[in-house]
Scaffold this active site. Structure first.
Site, PDB file in Angstrom:
ATOM      1  N   GLU A   1      27.692  34.509  41.434  1.00  0.00           N
ATOM      2  CA  GLU A   1      27.757  35.389  42.603  1.00  0.00           C
ATOM      3  C   GLU A   1      28.945  35.060  43.475  1.00  0.00           C
ATOM      4  O   GLU A   1      29.184  35.708  44.482  1.00  0.00           O
ATOM      5  CB  GLU A   1      26.456  35.246  43.430  1.00  0.00           C
ATOM      6  CG  GLU A   1      25.205  35.687  42.697  1.00  0.00           C
ATOM      7  CD  GLU A   1      25.380  37.059  42.074  1.00  0.00           C
ATOM      8  OE1 GLU A   1      25.262  37.168  40.843  1.00  0.00           O
ATOM      9  OE2 GLU A   1      25.650  38.022  42.826  1.00  0.00           O
TER      10      GLU A   1
ATOM     11  N   ASP B   1      60.296  50.017  37.084  1.00  0.00           N
ATOM     12  CA  ASP B   1      58.827  50.023  37.158  1.00  0.00           C
ATOM     13  C   ASP B   1      58.375  50.910  38.311  1.00  0.00           C
ATOM     14  O   ASP B   1      58.921  50.809  39.402  1.00  0.00           O
ATOM     15  CB  ASP B   1      58.304  48.604  37.432  1.00  0.00           C
ATOM     16  CG  ASP B   1      57.590  48.026  36.222  1.00  0.00           C
ATOM     17  OD1 ASP B   1      57.489  48.754  35.220  1.00  0.00           O
ATOM     18  OD2 ASP B   1      57.157  46.885  36.290  1.00  0.00           O
TER      19      ASP B   1
ATOM     20  N   PRO C   1      36.274  39.978  45.415  1.00  0.00           N
ATOM     21  CA  PRO C   1      36.192  41.352  45.932  1.00  0.00           C
ATOM     22  C   PRO C   1      36.374  41.408  47.449  1.00  0.00           C
ATOM     23  O   PRO C   1      36.650  42.444  48.008  1.00  0.00           O
ATOM     24  CB  PRO C   1      34.781  41.792  45.531  1.00  0.00           C
ATOM     25  CG  PRO C   1      34.379  40.881  44.424  1.00  0.00           C
ATOM     26  CD  PRO C   1      35.027  39.579  44.725  1.00  0.00           C
TER      27      PRO C   1
ATOM     28  N   ARG D   1      56.425  39.094  35.709  1.00  0.00           N
ATOM     29  CA  ARG D   1      57.415  40.159  35.484  1.00  0.00           C
ATOM     30  C   ARG D   1      58.532  40.127  36.516  1.00  0.00           C
ATOM     31  O   ARG D   1      59.616  40.656  36.297  1.00  0.00           O
ATOM     32  CB  ARG D   1      56.743  41.531  35.550  1.00  0.00           C
ATOM     33  CG  ARG D   1      55.731  41.802  34.471  1.00  0.00           C
ATOM     34  CD  ARG D   1      55.059  43.129  34.688  1.00  0.00           C
ATOM     35  NE  ARG D   1      56.020  44.222  34.619  1.00  0.00           N
ATOM     36  CZ  ARG D   1      56.510  44.724  33.472  1.00  0.00           C
ATOM     37  NH1 ARG D   1      56.131  44.205  32.312  1.00  0.00           N
ATOM     38  NH2 ARG D   1      57.369  45.727  33.475  1.00  0.00           N
TER      39      ARG D   1
HETATM   40  C1  LIG Z   1      30.762  38.594  42.165  1.00  0.00           C
HETATM   41  O1  LIG Z   1      31.905  37.979  41.678  1.00  0.00           O
HETATM   42  C2  LIG Z   1      32.627  37.210  42.546  1.00  0.00           C
HETATM   43  C3  LIG Z   1      32.318  37.063  43.904  1.00  0.00           C
HETATM   44  C4  LIG Z   1      33.139  36.264  44.704  1.00  0.00           C
HETATM   45  C5  LIG Z   1      34.227  35.623  44.160  1.00  0.00           C
HETATM   46  C6  LIG Z   1      34.535  35.788  42.811  1.00  0.00           C
HETATM   47  C7  LIG Z   1      33.730  36.564  42.006  1.00  0.00           C
HETATM   48  C8  LIG Z   1      34.072  36.703  40.549  1.00  0.00           C
HETATM   49  N1  LIG Z   1      34.239  38.134  40.251  1.00  0.00           N
HETATM   50  C9  LIG Z   1      35.288  38.855  40.727  1.00  0.00           C
HETATM   51  C10 LIG Z   1      36.439  38.259  41.210  1.00  0.00           C
HETATM   52  C11 LIG Z   1      37.460  39.092  41.692  1.00  0.00           C
HETATM   53  C12 LIG Z   1      37.294  40.473  41.665  1.00  0.00           C
HETATM   54  C13 LIG Z   1      38.375  41.378  42.186  1.00  0.00           C
HETATM   55  N2  LIG Z   1      38.044  42.653  42.428  1.00  0.00           N
HETATM   56  O2  LIG Z   1      39.515  40.949  42.363  1.00  0.00           O
HETATM   57  C14 LIG Z   1      36.137  40.996  41.153  1.00  0.00           C
HETATM   58  N3  LIG Z   1      35.154  40.201  40.678  1.00  0.00           N
END
Ligand SMILES: COc1ccccc1CNc1ccc(C(N)=O)cn1
Length: 246
Positions: free
Chosen positions: A116, A169, A89, A154
């Site tokens: 996490e 697309d 994220p 793709r």
């Molecule tokens: C708390 O989770 C994490 C925290 C840090 C890294 C990976 C994770 C694994 N989860 C993820 C991974 C990617 C996305 C995204 N939005 O690309 C959403 N969640």
């Protein structure tokens, strides 16, 4: 293109290799997909890949060493140097331009974190780029990795026959897609737009472009801001606005 994925759930990631356009890309040798499980790189009896966070707090953090050994073996599995990508994220928001960037790499190693997240030192030691598929939290990076694999596949030459629509697309030219219809001509009193039945390709092309411009204006004006529209496009959009003014 070769994509390696470091993941605790290889069976989940390998699903993309088994079906659809990604499955066909693998079959055709356009895409090679390999998974590496950090659990195979543990040395303790419990095959520990996570541990409690320094500083306290809920949840667990993925340990550096199992991940690092998996990345090391992934790197060594092919001559081509890889771009190591962490899906998180905290990464840069993925859009079609980002997909084009990633698909242009000869080789990617995608890290799919769980819990996490992963120890920051792994990011510092091994990761070249961090990418996010959107502002939401998933239980792991695997689905994000599969999104990247699909979107990149793709774009590989030969992955799509002309029966597919990568060229048209939406997002390819920065606009949303036009509406699509197929048989039957009328459903519940809803008819297919007449222009699509007439076989006049110029008119059909014009209608589709106008719909793409209009729908982008209505639903994602932010995308329109980024574009330099041609005179012709401006006129088409003006026409759409007049016909759809609220
Ligand atoms: C708390 O989770 C994490 C925290 C840090 C890294 C990976 C994770 C694994 N989860 C993820 C991974 C990617 C996305 C995204 N939005 O690309 C959403 N969640």
């Amino acid at each position: 293109m070769r994509i390696d994925v470091v993941t605790l759930f290889p069976d989940l990631v390998n699903c993309v290799a088994g079906c659809g356009i990604t499955g066909r890309a693998v079959e055709r040798g356009l895409l090679a997909l390999h998974c590496w499980n950090p659990r195979d790189y543990t040395e303790d009896r419990h095959r520990t890949v996570d541990d409690r966070p320094y500083g306290g707090g809920p949840g667990m953090v993925m340990k550096v060493e199992p991940l690092r050994r998996a990345v090391h073996d992934a790197r060594g599995a092919a001559q081509v140097p890889a771009t190591v990508v962490n899906l998180s994220p905290q990464g840069r928001r993925l859009d079609q331009a980002g997909v084009r960037h990633l698909a242009s790499r000869p080789r990617l190693i995608l890290i799919a974190g769980r819990y996490e997240g992963i120890d920051e030192r792994l990011v510092e030691l091994e990761v070249d780029e961090e990418w996010s598929i959107g502002d939401y939290i998933l239980s792991g990076g695997e689905l994000a990795a599969m999104v990247v694999i699909d979107a990149c596949a793709r774009l590989l030459p030969g992955a799509l026959g002309d029966e597919d629509s990568a060229e048209q697309d939406s997002f390819t030219d920065g606009l949303l897609d036009c509406p699509h219809y197929t048989r039957p001509e009328v459903i519940e009193g809803l008819a297919v737009p007449q222009v699509l039945l007439g076989g006049h390709h110029g008119e059909i092309e014009r209608w589709r472009r106008k719909q793409a411009l209009g729908r982008t204006w209505e639903r994602r004006p932010d995308l329109l801001e980024k574009l330099e529209l041609s005179e012709a496009d401006e006129r088409l959009l003006e026409e759409y606005r007049r016909e759809h003014a609220p």
